[in-house]
Scaffold this active site. Structure first.
Site, PDB file in Angstrom:
ATOM      1  N   CYS A 116       3.285  -8.675   2.722  1.00 26.85           N
ATOM      2  CA  CYS A 116       3.720  -8.105   1.449  1.00 26.85           C
ATOM      3  C   CYS A 116       3.139  -8.858   0.253  1.00 26.85           C
ATOM      4  O   CYS A 116       3.327 -10.065   0.133  1.00 26.85           O
ATOM      5  CB  CYS A 116       5.247  -8.134   1.390  1.00 26.85           C
TER       6      CYS A 116
ATOM      7  N   TYR B 248      -0.436   1.323  -4.593  1.00 23.20           N
ATOM      8  CA  TYR B 248       0.670   2.053  -3.959  1.00 23.20           C
ATOM      9  C   TYR B 248       0.784   3.462  -4.536  1.00 23.20           C
ATOM     10  O   TYR B 248       1.104   4.415  -3.821  1.00 23.20           O
ATOM     11  CB  TYR B 248       1.986   1.291  -4.149  1.00 23.20           C
TER      12      TYR B 248
END
Length: 331
Positions: A54, A192
């Protein structure tokens, strides 16, 4: 917690127009050196839960490492695979025993959701990393990476090995904030927005924003060693964690395929300098990065097949950033 309780982990939160919209973090307390707000900076009181995959959690790992807080704040690493039961501390997945997954050294839980439920039994939001946990009060202090890194930068200086390192100095704060405000929506979250868009229009808008921003950053870095001048700052940390994932994941998985980072001369040499720093390189785990994205997003990659390439070894080749004049506080 029963392993049969499924959790909400999907990053996909789209508007009616198919645009990706990231939800805000839920736990927003802070820690201070004097404890005036109820959370005092103390050694061995706080614990970080992270994923090596992440980019948001990676920020916090870098601050912990660069400030020299490894002996002050504990760390637990989840497995790269995030399935229907959420982030897991189990080391094994489909026969692969992963040595980088640590397990939960605080509670010995199997899933990160159990940490959230211990803090708030009524919590029903998304289960995300990073998480900053208070072992004294048995609560989550904060799960917003942008706030956690500022806590780590300043409030634990009394216990840090590198207390003089200030990654967000007051004299550069306005420049850092301005850069962050541009990089976050267009690059950090921009990848994203591309990857999880559910309409062609939303994807193409995010795609244009992303590569317009990368062109601007290329121009900035062709003129200065770091984003805000000759000092390595928080802004560089925040950009780095996206750049290091770009060619190995975002180009293919998120369809960010106009150019690779290695095709931007200034950005790529900048990335190599940062990656080669002895406190930064050990925090990068390409296995976790690639396996997580390609195996954990069935809406994008339903087969779960992980590509073999690209080879990131060129990141170890010489860079040209030392050609910039002045003294770098990063070196």
């Amino acid at each position: 917690m029963s392993e049969h309780v499924k959790v909400s982990n999907s990053l996909v939160d789209t508007s009616s127009g198919g645009a990706f919209q990231r939800k805000s973090s839920s736990f927003r307390n802070t820690i201070t050196a004097d404890g005036s707000n109820g959370f005092k900076a103390e050694p061995n009181r706080y614990h970080l839960y992270v994923s090596l995959a992440c980019p948001w959690a990676h920020r916090t790992m870098l601050f912990r490492k660069l400030k020299g807080l490894e002996d002050v704040i504990g760390l637990s690493v989840v497995h790269y695979y995030m399935g229907e039961y959420g982030w897991s501390f189990k080391k094994e997945h489909k026969g692969d025993v992963d040595d980088a997954t640590t397990g939960d050294s605080v509670h010995n839980f199997d899933f990160l959701r159990q940490v959230y439920m211990k803090s708030d039994p009524d919590y029903n939001g998304r289960i995300t990393v990073p998480v900053l946990w208070d072992k004294h009060k048995n609560v989550i202090v904060n799960n917003e990476s942008s706030e956690i890194i500022r806590i780590l930068n300043k409030e634990f200086n009394a216990f840090a090995k590198n207390p003089s390192l200030d990654l967000c100095p007051e004299e550069l704060r306005a420049d850092i904030d301005k850069m962050n405000e541009y990089v976050y929506p267009n690059i950090n979250n921009g990848v994203y927005r591309c990857g999880f868009a559910t309409s062609q229009q939303a994807y193409e808008e995010a795609f244009r924003d992303l590569f317009t921003a990368l062109d601007k950053i290329e121009d900035v870095l062709s003129k200065s060693r770091f984003l805000t001048g000759d000092k390595f700052t928080e802004a560089d940390v925040r950009l780095f964690t996206t750049l290091i994932r770009f060619d190995v994941v975002y180009v293919g998985h998120f369809k960010c395929n106009k150019k690779q980072i290695r095709q931007y001369p200034a950005i790529y040499n900048y990335l190599k300098e940062l990656y080669q720093h002895p406190s930064i390189k050990p925090t990068v785990n390409f296995k976790h990065i690639k396996n997580h994205y390609y195996m954990s997003h069935p809406s994008i990659n339903p087969t779960g097949v992980v590509p073999v390439g690209p080879d990131p070894s060129d990141l170890d080749s010489p860079h040209n950033r030392s050609s910039f004049g002045g003294v770098s506080e990063f070196a």
